[in-house]
Design a protein around this motif. Structure first.
Motif, PDB file in Angstrom:
ATOM      1  N   ASP A 144     -19.878  -2.771  -7.880  1.00 25.17           N
ATOM      2  CA  ASP A 144     -20.606  -1.570  -8.289  1.00 25.17           C
ATOM      3  C   ASP A 144     -21.390  -1.003  -7.098  1.00 25.17           C
ATOM      4  N   PRO A 145     -20.801  -0.065  -6.364  1.00 24.03           N
ATOM      5  CA  PRO A 145     -19.510   0.570  -6.613  1.00 24.03           C
ATOM      6  C   PRO A 145     -18.348  -0.384  -6.332  1.00 24.03           C
ATOM      7  N   ALA A 146     -17.219  -0.128  -6.984  1.00 16.35           N
ATOM      8  CA  ALA A 146     -16.047  -0.987  -6.830  1.00 16.35           C
ATOM      9  C   ALA A 146     -15.345  -0.641  -5.516  1.00 16.35           C
ATOM     10  N   LEU A 147     -15.556  -1.469  -4.505  1.00 16.12           N
ATOM     11  CA  LEU A 147     -15.000  -1.223  -3.176  1.00 16.12           C
ATOM     12  C   LEU A 147     -14.021  -2.325  -2.790  1.00 16.12           C
ATOM     13  N   ILE A 148     -12.926  -1.923  -2.167  1.00 18.46           N
ATOM     14  CA  ILE A 148     -11.898  -2.849  -1.698  1.00 18.46           C
ATOM     15  C   ILE A 148     -11.500  -2.422  -0.291  1.00 18.46           C
ATOM     16  N   GLY A 149     -11.335  -3.380   0.593  1.00 17.73           N
ATOM     17  CA  GLY A 149     -10.970  -3.061   1.968  1.00 17.73           C
ATOM     18  C   GLY A 149      -9.744  -3.825   2.425  1.00 17.73           C
ATOM     19  N   TYR A 150      -9.149  -3.354   3.503  1.00 19.23           N
ATOM     20  CA  TYR A 150      -8.054  -4.090   4.134  1.00 19.23           C
ATOM     21  C   TYR A 150      -8.020  -3.751   5.621  1.00 19.23           C
ATOM     22  N   ILE A 151      -7.399  -4.628   6.401  1.00 20.51           N
ATOM     23  CA  ILE A 151      -7.279  -4.415   7.835  1.00 20.51           C
ATOM     24  C   ILE A 151      -5.963  -3.708   8.140  1.00 20.51           C
ATOM     25  N   ASN A 152      -6.056  -2.570   8.824  1.00 25.62           N
ATOM     26  CA  ASN A 152      -4.867  -1.862   9.295  1.00 25.62           C
ATOM     27  C   ASN A 152      -4.654  -2.196  10.760  1.00 25.62           C
ATOM     28  N   ARG A 153      -3.413  -2.503  11.101  1.00 22.56           N
ATOM     29  CA  ARG A 153      -3.079  -2.865  12.481  1.00 22.56           C
ATOM     30  C   ARG A 153      -3.334  -1.682  13.429  1.00 22.56           C
ATOM     31  N   HIS A 157       9.218  -7.192   1.232  1.00 25.94           N
ATOM     32  CA  HIS A 157       9.157  -7.715   2.603  1.00 25.94           C
ATOM     33  C   HIS A 157       9.809  -6.748   3.590  1.00 25.94           C
ATOM     34  N   GLN A 158      10.846  -6.066   3.160  1.00 26.42           N
ATOM     35  CA  GLN A 158      11.542  -5.113   4.027  1.00 26.42           C
ATOM     36  C   GLN A 158      10.630  -3.951   4.427  1.00 26.42           C
ATOM     37  N   CYS A 159       9.586  -3.708   3.643  1.00 29.57           N
ATOM     38  CA  CYS A 159       8.635  -2.632   3.960  1.00 29.57           C
ATOM     39  C   CYS A 159       7.816  -2.932   5.213  1.00 29.57           C
ATOM     40  N   SER A 160       7.904  -4.155   5.729  1.00 30.18           N
ATOM     41  CA  SER A 160       7.209  -4.489   6.975  1.00 30.18           C
ATOM     42  C   SER A 160       7.983  -4.007   8.199  1.00 30.18           C
ATOM     43  N   ALA A 161       9.220  -3.526   7.978  1.00 27.50           N
ATOM     44  CA  ALA A 161      10.016  -2.980   9.082  1.00 27.50           C
ATOM     45  C   ALA A 161       9.394  -1.670   9.561  1.00 27.50           C
ATOM     46  N   LYS A 162       9.614  -1.335  10.823  1.00 24.64           N
ATOM     47  CA  LYS A 162       9.035  -0.125  11.415  1.00 24.64           C
ATOM     48  C   LYS A 162       9.980   1.057  11.227  1.00 24.64           C
ATOM     49  N   TYR A 163       9.858   1.717  10.090  1.00 24.50           N
ATOM     50  CA  TYR A 163      10.655   2.907   9.821  1.00 24.50           C
ATOM     51  C   TYR A 163      10.035   4.120  10.506  1.00 24.50           C
ATOM     52  N   SER A 197       3.601  -0.017   2.922  1.00 22.33           N
ATOM     53  CA  SER A 197       3.354  -1.040   3.940  1.00 22.33           C
ATOM     54  C   SER A 197       2.882  -2.321   3.258  1.00 22.33           C
ATOM     55  N   VAL A 198       3.327  -3.451   3.818  1.00 23.39           N
ATOM     56  CA  VAL A 198       2.918  -4.756   3.297  1.00 23.39           C
ATOM     57  C   VAL A 198       1.551  -5.093   3.884  1.00 23.39           C
ATOM     58  N   VAL A 199       0.606  -5.448   3.020  1.00 26.89           N
ATOM     59  CA  VAL A 199      -0.749  -5.765   3.477  1.00 26.89           C
ATOM     60  C   VAL A 199      -1.186  -7.092   2.860  1.00 26.89           C
ATOM     61  N   SER A 200      -1.649  -8.010   3.713  1.00 22.85           N
ATOM     62  CA  SER A 200      -2.113  -9.316   3.222  1.00 22.85           C
ATOM     63  C   SER A 200      -3.543  -9.596   3.645  1.00 22.85           C
ATOM     64  N   SER A 201      -4.302  -8.530   3.906  1.00 24.56           N
ATOM     65  CA  SER A 201      -5.691  -8.695   4.341  1.00 24.56           C
ATOM     66  C   SER A 201      -6.652  -7.989   3.398  1.00 24.56           C
ATOM     67  N   ILE A 202      -6.270  -7.842   2.140  1.00 29.38           N
ATOM     68  CA  ILE A 202      -7.081  -7.102   1.171  1.00 29.38           C
ATOM     69  C   ILE A 202      -8.255  -7.958   0.705  1.00 29.38           C
ATOM     70  N   VAL A 203      -9.456  -7.358   0.708  1.00 32.24           N
ATOM     71  CA  VAL A 203     -10.650  -8.095   0.299  1.00 32.24           C
ATOM     72  C   VAL A 203     -11.511  -7.261  -0.653  1.00 32.24           C
ATOM     73  N   HIS A 204     -12.129  -7.950  -1.589  1.00 33.73           N
ATOM     74  CA  HIS A 204     -13.098  -7.356  -2.505  1.00 33.73           C
ATOM     75  C   HIS A 204     -14.418  -7.190  -1.774  1.00 33.73           C
ATOM     76  N   LEU A 205     -15.000  -5.993  -1.834  1.00 35.84           N
ATOM     77  CA  LEU A 205     -16.262  -5.728  -1.127  1.00 35.84           C
ATOM     78  C   LEU A 205     -17.436  -5.523  -2.066  1.00 35.84           C
ATOM     79  N   GLY A 206     -17.188  -5.356  -3.332  1.00 37.79           N
ATOM     80  CA  GLY A 206     -18.274  -5.162  -4.289  1.00 37.79           C
ATOM     81  C   GLY A 206     -17.734  -4.588  -5.585  1.00 37.79           C
ATOM     82  N   VAL A 229       0.864  -1.181   0.000  1.00 35.02           N
ATOM     83  CA  VAL A 229       0.000   0.000   0.000  1.00 35.02           C
ATOM     84  C   VAL A 229       0.900   1.230   0.000  1.00 35.02           C
ATOM     85  N   GLY A 230       0.727   2.065  -1.014  1.00 33.70           N
ATOM     86  CA  GLY A 230       1.512   3.292  -1.123  1.00 33.70           C
ATOM     87  C   GLY A 230       0.694   4.490  -0.674  1.00 33.70           C
TER      88      GLY A 230
END
Length: 203
Positions: free
Chosen positions: A56-65, A97-103, A45-54, A33-34
């Motif tokens: 029309d309208p085209a909605l996509i969600g993800y879980i942020n820690r 993967h390095q983007c998962s580090a806490k910069y 940030s690396v995100v592995s919780s991305i889900v399609h929500l619909g 995610v940029g």
């Protein structure tokens, strides 16, 4: 087959438990995610919780820690209302993967991980140039999940960038041809092999 009770799982070492529980949901799409801060600092940030929500309208969600664990991405999205999602492929997996580090918030994570920061006309959030499938999102809603202090970030699709050659005549995108990979657990990554497409199921 052995049964593992949650009462026992809670007693395990923190990292062992995290690996075990994270693997249970199986293979997941994994993307970068940029976003960009108000002061102009790009973030990934690396995100592995991305889900399609619909569609029309085209909605996509993800879980942020929780904010304490991962404040930069959600703060940037909240302020700018714009972010990008970039599929990870094997050619830049180590850097992704390095983007998962806490910069620190003032660190440009593109520069830190040697990924290429890329902008499309009229879009303020950065894309990952190395990604072969990337798309622009506009924030719709940030829904807090109070039980564990995480957030469900919901966005509306604004534009997509990919090669037309991987789009089938019915709109199906062949992501295996694009090299998009998946993740398992906290640090496992795998290639995807297309098995088949099945016809629309009817009773």
């Amino acid at each position: 087959m052995r049964q593992f009770l949650i009462e026992d799982i809670k007693t395990w070492d923190r990292f062992y438990r995290a690996n075990f529980v994270n693997c249970l949901t199986g293979f997941k799409p994994v993307s970068l995610v940029g976003s960009i801060s108000n002061s102009g600092v790009p973030n990934l940030s690396v995100v592995s919780s991305i889900v399609h929500l619909g569609a029309d309208p085209a909605l996509i969600g993800y879980i942020n820690r929780p904010i304490a664990a991962a404040p930069d991405t959600i703060t940037n999205i909240e302020h700018t209302k714009c972010y990008t999602i970039n599929h990870i492929n094997e050619t830049f997996l180590q850097q992704a993967h390095q983007c998962s580090a806490k910069y620190l918030p003032e660190v440009n994570e593109f520069a830190a991980t040697k990924l290429t920061e890329y902008y499309e006309d009229g879009i303020i959030a950065p894309f990952v140039k190395e990604a072969l499938v990337r798309y622009e999102m506009e924030l719709v809603e940030i829904a807090p999940i109070h039980y564990n202090n995480t957030f469900f970030v919901i966005g509306q699709l604004k534009s997509v960038f990919l090669e037309e050659s991987i789009i089938a005549s019915d709109g199906f995108i062949d992501l295996s041809s694009a090299g998009s990979i998946v993740s398992i657990g906290l640090d496992g990554y795998a290639k995807v092999e297309m098995i088949t497409r099945l016809p629309y199921a009817k009773p």
